[in-house]
Motif scaffolding. Sequence first.
Motif, PDB file in Angstrom:
ATOM      1  N   SER A 202     -29.785  25.319 -14.866  1.00 53.51           N
ATOM      2  CA  SER A 202     -27.972  25.673 -14.721  1.00 53.51           C
ATOM      3  C   SER A 202     -29.101  27.005 -14.535  1.00 53.51           C
ATOM      4  O   SER A 202     -29.443  28.288 -15.270  1.00 53.51           O
ATOM      5  CB  SER A 202     -27.090  25.976 -16.067  1.00 53.51           C
ATOM      6  OG  SER A 202     -26.191  26.931 -15.034  1.00 53.51           O
ATOM      7  N   HIS A 203     -28.942  27.824 -13.079  1.00 53.23           N
ATOM      8  CA  HIS A 203     -29.093  29.264 -12.674  1.00 53.23           C
ATOM      9  C   HIS A 203     -28.186  29.628 -11.369  1.00 53.23           C
ATOM     10  O   HIS A 203     -27.858  28.426 -10.766  1.00 53.23           O
ATOM     11  CB  HIS A 203     -30.391  29.507 -12.488  1.00 53.23           C
ATOM     12  CG  HIS A 203     -30.916  28.943 -11.594  1.00 53.23           C
ATOM     13  ND1 HIS A 203     -31.096  28.684 -10.293  1.00 53.23           N
ATOM     14  CD2 HIS A 203     -32.619  28.397 -11.416  1.00 53.23           C
ATOM     15  CE1 HIS A 203     -32.663  27.908  -9.780  1.00 53.23           C
ATOM     16  NE2 HIS A 203     -33.045  27.532 -10.969  1.00 53.23           N
ATOM     17  N   SER A 204     -28.197  30.224 -10.585  1.00 53.25           N
ATOM     18  CA  SER A 204     -27.412  31.031  -9.527  1.00 53.25           C
ATOM     19  C   SER A 204     -27.802  30.959  -8.543  1.00 53.25           C
ATOM     20  O   SER A 204     -27.305  30.835  -7.606  1.00 53.25           O
ATOM     21  CB  SER A 204     -26.912  32.581  -9.485  1.00 53.25           C
ATOM     22  OG  SER A 204     -28.442  33.358  -9.966  1.00 53.25           O
ATOM     23  N   ARG A 211     -25.007  22.895  -8.524  1.00 49.43           N
ATOM     24  CA  ARG A 211     -24.682  23.038  -9.714  1.00 49.43           C
ATOM     25  C   ARG A 211     -23.203  22.261 -10.390  1.00 49.43           C
ATOM     26  O   ARG A 211     -23.550  21.794 -11.332  1.00 49.43           O
ATOM     27  CB  ARG A 211     -23.429  24.232  -9.587  1.00 49.43           C
ATOM     28  CG  ARG A 211     -25.086  25.648  -9.436  1.00 49.43           C
ATOM     29  CD  ARG A 211     -24.170  26.607  -9.464  1.00 49.43           C
ATOM     30  NE  ARG A 211     -24.460  27.267  -8.255  1.00 49.43           N
ATOM     31  CZ  ARG A 211     -23.904  27.805  -7.812  1.00 49.43           C
ATOM     32  NH1 ARG A 211     -22.650  29.107  -8.652  1.00 49.43           N
ATOM     33  NH2 ARG A 211     -23.763  28.765  -6.242  1.00 49.43           N
ATOM     34  N   ARG A 212     -22.795  22.042  -9.707  1.00 55.84           N
ATOM     35  CA  ARG A 212     -21.732  21.020  -9.619  1.00 55.84           C
ATOM     36  C   ARG A 212     -21.974  19.442 -10.462  1.00 55.84           C
ATOM     37  O   ARG A 212     -21.711  18.696 -11.594  1.00 55.84           O
ATOM     38  CB  ARG A 212     -21.166  20.326  -8.195  1.00 55.84           C
ATOM     39  CG  ARG A 212     -19.372  19.933  -8.272  1.00 55.84           C
ATOM     40  CD  ARG A 212     -18.841  19.584  -8.903  1.00 55.84           C
ATOM     41  NE  ARG A 212     -17.797  19.657 -10.195  1.00 55.84           N
ATOM     42  CZ  ARG A 212     -16.590  19.606 -10.327  1.00 55.84           C
ATOM     43  NH1 ARG A 212     -16.179  20.981 -10.032  1.00 55.84           N
ATOM     44  NH2 ARG A 212     -15.304  19.293 -10.831  1.00 55.84           N
ATOM     45  N   ASP A 213     -23.485  18.892  -9.342  1.00 54.44           N
ATOM     46  CA  ASP A 213     -23.976  17.608  -9.821  1.00 54.44           C
ATOM     47  C   ASP A 213     -24.582  18.215 -11.716  1.00 54.44           C
ATOM     48  O   ASP A 213     -24.322  17.347 -12.453  1.00 54.44           O
ATOM     49  CB  ASP A 213     -24.991  17.201  -9.587  1.00 54.44           C
ATOM     50  CG  ASP A 213     -24.471  16.967  -8.118  1.00 54.44           C
ATOM     51  OD1 ASP A 213     -23.369  15.893  -7.427  1.00 54.44           O
ATOM     52  OD2 ASP A 213     -25.781  16.477  -7.474  1.00 54.44           O
ATOM     53  N   GLU A 214     -24.793  18.967 -11.589  1.00 51.01           N
ATOM     54  CA  GLU A 214     -25.273  19.652 -12.908  1.00 51.01           C
ATOM     55  C   GLU A 214     -24.270  19.256 -13.567  1.00 51.01           C
ATOM     56  O   GLU A 214     -24.455  19.526 -15.325  1.00 51.01           O
ATOM     57  CB  GLU A 214     -26.341  20.032 -13.525  1.00 51.01           C
ATOM     58  CG  GLU A 214     -27.854  19.996 -12.584  1.00 51.01           C
ATOM     59  CD  GLU A 214     -28.998  19.287 -13.441  1.00 51.01           C
ATOM     60  OE1 GLU A 214     -29.645  20.366 -13.730  1.00 51.01           O
ATOM     61  OE2 GLU A 214     -28.599  18.088 -12.940  1.00 51.01           O
ATOM     62  N   ARG A 215     -23.586  20.183 -13.793  1.00 49.54           N
ATOM     63  CA  ARG A 215     -22.502  20.781 -14.644  1.00 49.54           C
ATOM     64  C   ARG A 215     -21.453  18.778 -14.461  1.00 49.54           C
ATOM     65  O   ARG A 215     -21.156  19.279 -16.050  1.00 49.54           O
ATOM     66  CB  ARG A 215     -21.296  21.306 -13.548  1.00 49.54           C
ATOM     67  CG  ARG A 215     -20.049  21.458 -14.502  1.00 49.54           C
ATOM     68  CD  ARG A 215     -18.887  22.753 -14.401  1.00 49.54           C
ATOM     69  NE  ARG A 215     -17.901  22.878 -15.015  1.00 49.54           N
ATOM     70  CZ  ARG A 215     -16.866  21.613 -15.428  1.00 49.54           C
ATOM     71  NH1 ARG A 215     -16.843  21.019 -14.498  1.00 49.54           N
ATOM     72  NH2 ARG A 215     -15.883  22.171 -16.204  1.00 49.54           N
ATOM     73  N   ASP A 216     -21.573  18.367 -13.874  1.00 47.73           N
ATOM     74  CA  ASP A 216     -21.064  17.052 -14.634  1.00 47.73           C
ATOM     75  C   ASP A 216     -21.333  16.263 -15.331  1.00 47.73           C
ATOM     76  O   ASP A 216     -21.435  15.122 -15.931  1.00 47.73           O
ATOM     77  CB  ASP A 216     -20.866  16.437 -12.814  1.00 47.73           C
ATOM     78  CG  ASP A 216     -19.625  16.275 -11.835  1.00 47.73           C
ATOM     79  OD1 ASP A 216     -18.146  17.368 -11.979  1.00 47.73           O
ATOM     80  OD2 ASP A 216     -19.799  16.781 -10.514  1.00 47.73           O
ATOM     81  N   ARG A 217     -22.785  16.114 -15.030  1.00 48.88           N
ATOM     82  CA  ARG A 217     -23.973  15.710 -16.077  1.00 48.88           C
ATOM     83  C   ARG A 217     -23.673  16.227 -17.283  1.00 48.88           C
ATOM     84  O   ARG A 217     -23.588  15.588 -18.401  1.00 48.88           O
ATOM     85  CB  ARG A 217     -25.886  15.813 -15.564  1.00 48.88           C
ATOM     86  CG  ARG A 217     -26.278  14.565 -14.618  1.00 48.88           C
ATOM     87  CD  ARG A 217     -27.088  15.035 -14.298  1.00 48.88           C
ATOM     88  NE  ARG A 217     -27.975  15.496 -14.683  1.00 48.88           N
ATOM     89  CZ  ARG A 217     -29.034  15.668 -15.654  1.00 48.88           C
ATOM     90  NH1 ARG A 217     -29.115  15.090 -16.004  1.00 48.88           N
ATOM     91  NH2 ARG A 217     -29.689  17.202 -15.890  1.00 48.88           N
ATOM     92  N   ILE A 218     -23.343  17.607 -18.110  1.00 47.61           N
ATOM     93  CA  ILE A 218     -23.149  18.609 -18.964  1.00 47.61           C
ATOM     94  C   ILE A 218     -21.776  17.554 -19.152  1.00 47.61           C
ATOM     95  O   ILE A 218     -21.682  16.971 -20.331  1.00 47.61           O
ATOM     96  CB  ILE A 218     -23.136  19.460 -18.973  1.00 47.61           C
ATOM     97  CG1 ILE A 218     -24.668  19.601 -18.243  1.00 47.61           C
ATOM     98  CG2 ILE A 218     -22.838  19.931 -20.091  1.00 47.61           C
ATOM     99  CD1 ILE A 218     -25.155  21.518 -17.712  1.00 47.61           C
ATOM    100  N   ARG A 219     -20.445  17.218 -18.418  1.00 48.56           N
ATOM    101  CA  ARG A 219     -19.112  17.310 -19.245  1.00 48.56           C
ATOM    102  C   ARG A 219     -19.610  15.626 -19.020  1.00 48.56           C
ATOM    103  O   ARG A 219     -18.473  15.269 -19.974  1.00 48.56           O
ATOM    104  CB  ARG A 219     -18.047  17.183 -18.137  1.00 48.56           C
ATOM    105  CG  ARG A 219     -18.428  18.630 -17.983  1.00 48.56           C
ATOM    106  CD  ARG A 219     -17.408  19.256 -19.174  1.00 48.56           C
ATOM    107  NE  ARG A 219     -16.563  18.944 -19.517  1.00 48.56           N
ATOM    108  CZ  ARG A 219     -15.432  19.218 -19.226  1.00 48.56           C
ATOM    109  NH1 ARG A 219     -14.680  19.825 -17.911  1.00 48.56           N
ATOM    110  NH2 ARG A 219     -14.532  18.544 -19.990  1.00 48.56           N
TER     111      ARG A 219
END
Length: 648
Positions: A202-204, A211-219
């Motif tokens: 996660s970074h800007s 970012r969306r794909d990584e967030r979905d993996r986290i959720r």
Amino acid sequence: MPRFASVYPLVATRSLARPFTYEATNGVQKGSVVAVRLAGARRRGVVVSLEDEAPEGVDPAPVERVVDTVPAPLVDLALWIADYYGSTPGRALGLVAPLRRQPRGAAHSPVEREALPGEARPRTLTGSQEAALERIVAALDDGGRFLLYGATGSGKTEVYLQACEAALERGRGAIVLVPEIALTPQTLGRFRARFGDRVALSHSALTERERRDERDRIRAGEASVVVGARSAVFAPVERVGVICIDEEHDPSYKQESDPRYDARTVAARRASLEGAVAVYGSATPRPESWQGLERLELGGRVSGRLPPVRVIDLRREAGYPLSAPLLAALGELADGGGKAILLLNRRGVAPALHCRACGATPRCERCDVALTLHADGFLRCHHCGFSEPAPTLCPACGSPELARLGAGTERLERELAAKLPELARFRLDADAVSHPEELAARLAAFAAADRAVLLGTQMVAKGHHFGGVALAAVVDADTGMALPDFRAEERTFQLVLQLGGRSGRDAPGRVIVQTYQPDSRPVALAARNAVEEFLAGELERRLHRRRRQDRRRRHLVRVVVAGVPADEPAALLAELAPRLTAAAGDAELLGPARLLRLRGRHRGQLLIKTANPRPVAAEAGRLLSAAAPALRRDGLTASVDVDPQGLV
């Protein structure tokens, strides 16, 4: 079931910095990201609470649909950030709310693209590592905050790794923060080697889809360890057990746009909200961390002693930026092999041009700063990006006597190419590297090289771990000591010592520090690796200042207003000053004062010294929200910043 939802719209304008009530539909809960109608337009907003009744006189429209969710602790964290840092709930919730939904991207994660090779798990830990880890693991059930202190190479990362492992074993998640995107490839590689696909990045600098794909993996629970720069503190990890803040001394943890949060402070707040442990690690910790956190000490290097340091007095040397001793040390690497890391904390060829005839210096037309000379023959402003060809004659008097003042990384690279062409050169600064993939490739190439120099600004001093580095050199240790910043000496000390720590990790190494002030306190103590002596002196100096002033105030709140008319920023600040004083009875106001013009806009600032910054910042935020229509009418912008230079 509650029938009404209190929603903050995800908008930046301060005039809408209040909750709006909507009729709750099926599935709406605290943390729901919803589509709603606001002022005739469709907006996204975040539900912060559910109520049984609507406010009197309000006829709520229904929530149109739920588009996503934010974990409830992150909603509370965002509202705290808005209040503590004088921002708006909409802006703060924008830090934790997901991006607009898009189709899932390619199967390959940016974790795979950017990661450098990791390392094998050590067979055993040192006694101090075992003791530190035992204390952290014991606190996982109740939470706590710790300073993990040890020399560069003392094994802090291994403690992070095993602390995260202990959290995962308890069914909890982990977040690992690094101060710069430049450090993510190496840290990511080490955590991927231990935890595999359970690590998310996660970074800007990631694309929106990444970012969306990584967030979905986290959720989805596919990734329970998140590695990243300061914004990773908002990763939607469920049941966070440990947050590791590496290189906790680094000022890059402070966000420079609204909300101007400090990721170190936010990490502590999130850990408190979720009953997690926050571990702050550094070889050169901040004085306030040294004084205020439970200390877990690792001692010296796992692999041996720190390298010796030689201080070069530039007053007695010719050939700047490469003194004779530094040139000789680099020559040994060119002949026998090995690597060097050189720090020069200025970009360009020279910080400025100066006319010897009339004393004029070319300056930016839009900012009150000197223009920097670059290798392509252009003068550039490092604030607004303005550029123009470098003149051959002084624009003020026509004299050809234009001198280059000082040196930057581009000039250093040129001199290395001319004098030591056998050494491969890899430059790291904002001009040379613009994307994490390019950064990772450059670091990997340096790691694989036989005879090479890594040179650049402060990013080369931050946490890199390379084998074969026999020499680390600070080309000019004086660049930061003259800055108008009460932390100038502290940051100089940290940079010198941190850069020295890159040398001699797997073989004998040495450190060279070039300076015009060899007897200055930060240089002399850094050369002796006297961290505890330096920190004791810093704490005593701050205590003496507070005693002398008979005050206990420790925080700064800064309000900055900018606009094209020269006088309006200060005039508005003068109007705000009495009400801000009333918000905290112990407050002392400094200003209003003019700041340097930036990007064509005049600026003014008001500083408030206070022991309790939260009510002052919150009141400043409310005042600016109320004044938002007038600010827009007059073309003014305003911001609130808590602890802009840290604690005082």
